[in-house]
Write an enzyme that holds these catalytic residues in place. Structure first.
Site, PDB file in Angstrom:
ATOM      1  N   HIS A  42     -31.076   0.140  46.860  1.00 32.28           N
ATOM      2  CA  HIS A  42     -30.248  -0.785  47.192  1.00 32.28           C
ATOM      3  C   HIS A  42     -30.578  -1.780  48.341  1.00 32.28           C
ATOM      4  O   HIS A  42     -29.758  -2.445  49.068  1.00 32.28           O
ATOM      5  CB  HIS A  42     -28.649  -0.503  47.628  1.00 32.28           C
ATOM      6  N   ASN A  64     -20.788   1.959  41.878  1.00 36.89           N
ATOM      7  CA  ASN A  64     -21.854   1.124  41.137  1.00 36.89           C
ATOM      8  C   ASN A  64     -21.089   0.158  40.083  1.00 36.89           C
ATOM      9  O   ASN A  64     -19.916   0.692  39.825  1.00 36.89           O
ATOM     10  CB  ASN A  64     -22.785   2.222  40.503  1.00 36.89           C
ATOM     11  N   HIS A 103     -20.692   4.942  53.514  1.00 33.79           N
ATOM     12  CA  HIS A 103     -20.906   6.514  53.329  1.00 33.79           C
ATOM     13  C   HIS A 103     -19.691   6.976  52.492  1.00 33.79           C
ATOM     14  O   HIS A 103     -18.707   6.893  52.793  1.00 33.79           O
ATOM     15  CB  HIS A 103     -20.797   7.154  54.845  1.00 33.79           C
TER      16      HIS A 103
HETATM   17 FE1  HDD Z   1     -26.749   6.046  46.916  1.00 39.03          FE
HETATM   18  C1  HDD Z   1     -27.359   3.484  49.084  1.00 39.03           C
HETATM   19  C2  HDD Z   1     -24.138   4.002  45.332  1.00 39.03           C
HETATM   20  C3  HDD Z   1     -26.260   8.552  44.496  1.00 39.03           C
HETATM   21  C4  HDD Z   1     -28.301   8.061  48.792  1.00 39.03           C
HETATM   22  N1  HDD Z   1     -25.690   4.155  47.129  1.00 39.03           N
HETATM   23  C5  HDD Z   1     -26.203   3.234  47.999  1.00 39.03           C
HETATM   24  C6  HDD Z   1     -25.496   2.025  47.862  1.00 39.03           C
HETATM   25  C7  HDD Z   1     -24.788   2.257  47.146  1.00 39.03           C
HETATM   26  C8  HDD Z   1     -24.855   3.403  46.460  1.00 39.03           C
HETATM   27  C9  HDD Z   1     -23.981   1.305  46.549  1.00 39.03           C
HETATM   28  C10 HDD Z   1     -25.937   0.700  48.919  1.00 39.03           C
HETATM   29  C11 HDD Z   1     -24.526   0.910  50.160  1.00 39.03           C
HETATM   30  C12 HDD Z   1     -24.945  -0.543  50.783  1.00 39.03           C
HETATM   31  O1  HDD Z   1     -24.683  -1.600  50.215  1.00 39.03           O
HETATM   32  O2  HDD Z   1     -25.374  -0.380  52.004  1.00 39.03           O
HETATM   33  N2  HDD Z   1     -25.534   6.332  45.087  1.00 39.03           N
HETATM   34  C13 HDD Z   1     -24.714   5.121  44.890  1.00 39.03           C
HETATM   35  C14 HDD Z   1     -23.943   5.811  43.676  1.00 39.03           C
HETATM   36  C15 HDD Z   1     -24.347   6.965  43.537  1.00 39.03           C
HETATM   37  C16 HDD Z   1     -25.630   7.282  44.286  1.00 39.03           C
HETATM   38  C17 HDD Z   1     -22.677   5.042  42.791  1.00 39.03           C
HETATM   39  C18 HDD Z   1     -24.106   7.948  42.398  1.00 39.03           C
HETATM   40  C19 HDD Z   1     -22.965   8.273  41.909  1.00 39.03           C
HETATM   41  N3  HDD Z   1     -27.175   7.793  46.679  1.00 39.03           N
HETATM   42  C20 HDD Z   1     -27.169   8.786  45.630  1.00 39.03           C
HETATM   43  C21 HDD Z   1     -27.644  10.046  45.873  1.00 39.03           C
HETATM   44  C22 HDD Z   1     -28.205  10.166  46.973  1.00 39.03           C
HETATM   45  C23 HDD Z   1     -28.064   8.537  47.731  1.00 39.03           C
HETATM   46  C24 HDD Z   1     -27.293  11.313  44.955  1.00 39.03           C
HETATM   47  C25 HDD Z   1     -28.877  11.093  47.841  1.00 39.03           C
HETATM   48  C26 HDD Z   1     -28.502  12.126  48.016  1.00 39.03           C
HETATM   49  N4  HDD Z   1     -27.746   5.940  48.613  1.00 39.03           N
HETATM   50  C27 HDD Z   1     -28.412   6.827  49.127  1.00 39.03           C
HETATM   51  C28 HDD Z   1     -29.061   6.318  50.463  1.00 39.03           C
HETATM   52  C29 HDD Z   1     -28.429   5.108  50.674  1.00 39.03           C
HETATM   53  C30 HDD Z   1     -27.850   4.748  49.400  1.00 39.03           C
HETATM   54  C31 HDD Z   1     -30.292   6.822  50.641  1.00 39.03           C
HETATM   55  C32 HDD Z   1     -29.689   3.823  50.975  1.00 39.03           C
HETATM   56  C33 HDD Z   1     -28.927   3.153  51.978  1.00 39.03           C
HETATM   57  C34 HDD Z   1     -27.974   3.672  52.471  1.00 39.03           C
HETATM   58  O3  HDD Z   1     -27.693   4.888  51.869  1.00 39.03           O
HETATM   59  O4  HDD Z   1     -27.250   3.309  53.304  1.00 39.03           O
HETATM   60  O5  HDD Z   1     -28.730   7.392  51.568  1.00 39.03           O
END
Ligand code: HDD
Length: 677
Positions: free
Chosen positions: A71, A144, A335
């Site tokens: 993202h 999402n 978060h």
């Molecule tokens: Fe995630 C970012 C949505 C599964 C780990 N995620 C991130 C963002 C969105 C989502 C919208 C961007 C937030 C922003 O604009 O700053 N993610 C989802 C959805 C998931 C999902 C809808 C499944 C239902 N994500 C998911 C899993 C993991 C992560 C299973 C790890 C275990 N996601 C992350 C992250 C991010 C992230 C690496 C990258 C930047 C952040 O968190 O702040 O931690």
């Protein structure tokens, strides 16, 4: 001007306008010269004592922070949320009780796979993350635009992302899933089938952030004052309906305007056309947990809206652009674990893993544990605890006591009972062996993928066949191609056979799936049809017909349709009675892919060059199934005759109410039953 939005008020304390001010160093010393470093002699070496040079350069050298691992490319806006009626029966969450209360929000939309500078029209899921600044603390709904996910357990998230990101040996391709490692992952992790159906559908190439749904994906819990719990899934429904572009168009937009989605959001807010989304919830009482033919905690499953209706409970309006993209959009930290009393988690193993990952990632991305103090992340309610120090700490905590329990500060800051608003986790009975396994109830990977396929219109199905054929056509490994075709033969024979033919692999065996069920809510054909804020390109040349054009434009504008004039050159264009119109773009600076519809006004004094370029513009719009209107002098731009008789092509000479017919054609969004090569 005093604002009625307490988050905005808080941000204003940190907002600075440097215009008209004296330049100083960060220490506040007025700067004498900002162009030249101090040298030993005009042509000599720079001196270390030049604190102004050192400070400016050091700050510059450290301007970048790591982009988000996923993202990375996102765009955000401020707004507010209001509930329609109290949700007291289901949840005690304070921001869902009082219809007169406005809760400030900050929403960041994003693509998933591409890096920060990538094009916005990638075939990809879109992030839809909302931070509610409630009076009980921040609540983040980090969702999402697709209601299901590729995997069921967070353990596989690094694998999924490694597979979809550019391949490590050559960093290609950027912001695209059309490559070997992604499809190899899909074929070898078959729980991805359902979400892959969505990413191969039109949902993965939205027309606008303002025209896509949002989903919390996981099953959460609502808990009311009495402690009663409902399983809940969250939905955002865009008031303008859910609409997409076509794939050929998406690829061209990425070149013509890689900022297409952010520009659309930014301009709508600047114009006062505030994007609106209704919040909906699907709820299942705790006792009905096992009454479904799928596991309601499985994040690869949705709850068909026809089975569990979506109750619309409130509306969010985005009404203010950010002042500074880095300070706000880049530094915001979402978060899924930021919850407030009345909203709780379930045992969805994907959600459980996310609860760890999001704080962890901010520690490296935002440089330490104090990211909650960054203005965009601060709650609007007071926060007090015994956490101290760390990089970039801003709060100056007074006193000697920073531990609990204590007597020196009369055991404060003190904890709160549930009645006083203390967050008490839902007391769910859990009993089992520690085990590393997938629940048996999570093992059906294809039924809902078939449900999705069954729910698509013919045009949507064709787009999906084309999308699979494009993506797999880019895959080099024959083995991976075959595995994927074989896998999707479990979903639909029609789909897999057509794709197999297109990519030249052996046709998979016919597998009869008995699943005939469909869910009309999944098809975008059934969405809201609205013309408000649609962009119409008006092709205009010297000698246009003022009288006819003015009347039509007046009617389009009344429907909040946006008009932009396009011609061979910028400046004024004269009509046949001498009236002038200012042109917004030329055929060089604009392109049909950047518009929803075309209105050909034409001009009787234009020459061949105008007609050549205008014809190209119109034909491309036609090939993307867009509505086209032509007023008399413009008609000759339509060229071939069957174009004139096609669906969605409206001619003023054949129409008794041209503007109305054109508006209806625009509302239909696209006209799929055209014969387009
Ligand atoms: Fe995630 C970012 C949505 C599964 C780990 N995620 C991130 C963002 C969105 C989502 C919208 C961007 C937030 C922003 O604009 O700053 N993610 C989802 C959805 C998931 C999902 C809808 C499944 C239902 N994500 C998911 C899993 C993991 C992560 C299973 C790890 C275990 N996601 C992350 C992250 C991010 C992230 C690496 C990258 C930047 C952040 O968190 O702040 O931690």
């Amino acid at each position: 001007m005093k604002s009625d939005n307490n988050k905005q008020e808080q941000l204003e304390q940190f907002t600075r306008d440097d215009r008209g001010k004296k330049m100083t160093t960060n220490q506040g010393v007025k700067v004498h010269d900002d162009e030249f470093s101090i040298k030993a002699g005009e042509r000599g070496p720079t001196l270390m004592e030049d604190f102004h040079f050192r400070e400016k350069m050091t700050h510059f050298d450290h301007e970048r922070i790591p982009e988000r691992i996923v993202h990375a490319r996102g765009f955000a806006a401020h707004g507010e949320f209001q509930v329609y009626d109290s949700m007291k029966e289901f949840t005690k969450a304070d921001f869902l009780q009082d219809p007169s209360k406005k809760t400030p929000v900050f929403v960041r939309f994003s693509t998933v796979a591409g890096s920060k500078g990538s094009g916005e029209l990638a075939r990809d899921a879109r992030g839809f993350a909302t931070k509610f600044y409630t009076e009980e603390g921040n609540y983040d709904l980090v969702g999402n635009n697709i209601p299901v996910f590729f995997i069921q357990d967070a353990m596989k998230f690094p694998d999924l992302i490694h597979a979809v990101k550019p391949e490590p040996h050559n960093e290609m391709p950027q912001a695209a899933s059309a490559h070997d490692t992604f499809w190899d992952f899909v074929a070898n992790n078959q729980e991805s089938a359902h979400m892959v159906m969505w990413t191969m559908s039109d949902r993965a190439i939205p027309r606008s952030f303002r025209m896509m749904e949002g989903f919390g994906v996981h099953t959460f819990r609502f808990v009311n004052e009495e402690g009663r719990s409902h399983f809940v899934k969250f939905h955002w429904k865009p008031v303008l309906g859910t609409h997409s572009v076509v794939w050929d168009e998406a690829q061209k937009i990425n070149g013509k305007d890689p900022d297409f989605h952010r520009r659309d959001l930014w301009e709508s807010i600047e114009n006062g056309d505030y994007p609106e989304y209704e919040l909906g919830v699907q709820m299942i009482p705790e006792e009905d947990e096992f009454n479904f033919d799928y596991d309601i905690l499985d994040p690869t499953k949705l709850w068909p809206e026809e089975d569990v209706p979506v109750k619309i409970i409130g509306k969010m309006t985005l009404n203010r652009n950010v002042d500074n993209v880095f300070a706000e959009t880049e530094q915001v930290a979402f978060h899924p674990g930021h919850v407030v009393p009345g909203i709780d988690f379930t045992n969805d193993p994907l959600l459980q893993g996310r609860l760890f990952s999001y704080t962890d990632t901010q520690l490296i991305r935002l440089g330490g544990p104090n990211f909650h103090e960054i203005p965009i992340n601060r709650p609007v309610c007071p926060f007090h605890n015994n956490q101290r120090d760390g990089y970039g700490r801003q709060t100056i905590n007074q006193g000697s006591v920073s531990y609990h329990n204590n007597s020196l500060a009369r055991n404060t800051p003190e904890t709160s009972t549930e009645l006083e608003g203390g967050y008490k986790h839902y007391e769910e009975k859990v009993d089992g062996y520690k085990i590393r396994a997938r629940s048996k109830s999570f093992k059906d990977h294809f039924s809902q993928a078939t449900l999705f396929w069954n729910s698509m219109s013919d045009a949507e199905k064709q787009h999906m066949i084309d999308a699979f054929s494009f993506e797999l056509g880019k895959v080099e490994s024959k083995s991976v191609q075959k595995q994927v075709v074989e896998m999707f033969s479990n979903v639909s024979t029609e789909l897999s056979q057509n794709v197999a033919k297109a990519i030249g692999v052996k046709l998979p065996e016919l597998k009869e799936t008995n699943l005939k069920k469909s869910s009309p809510a999944l098809s975008q054909e059934n969405t809201v049809k609205s013309v408000a804020t649609r962009k119409v390109a008006v092709i205009i040349g010297e000698g246009f017909d003022e009288t006819e054009l003015k009347e039509i434009l007046g009617k389009l504008k009344k429907q909040k349709i946006k008009i932009e004039f396009i011609s061979n050159q910028l400046g004024s264009i004269k009509g046949k009675n001498g009236e002038t119109i200012e042109v917004h773009h030329t055929f060089l600076t604009a392109d049909s892919v950047l518009f929803d519809a075309v209105l050909i006004a034409g001009g009787n004094k234009e020459k061949k060059d105008f007609y050549k370029k205008a014809t190209l513009f119109v034909h491309e719009a036609y090939s993307h199934f867009k509505p086209i209107g032509a007023i008399k002098i413009g008609e000759n731009l339509l060229g071939v005759d069957d174009m004139k008789d096609s669906p969605g092509v409206v001619l003023s000479k054949h129409s008794s109410d041209f503007s109305k017919d054109l508006i209806n054609a625009i509302a239909a969004h696209r006209h799929w039953n055209r014969d387009v090569v």
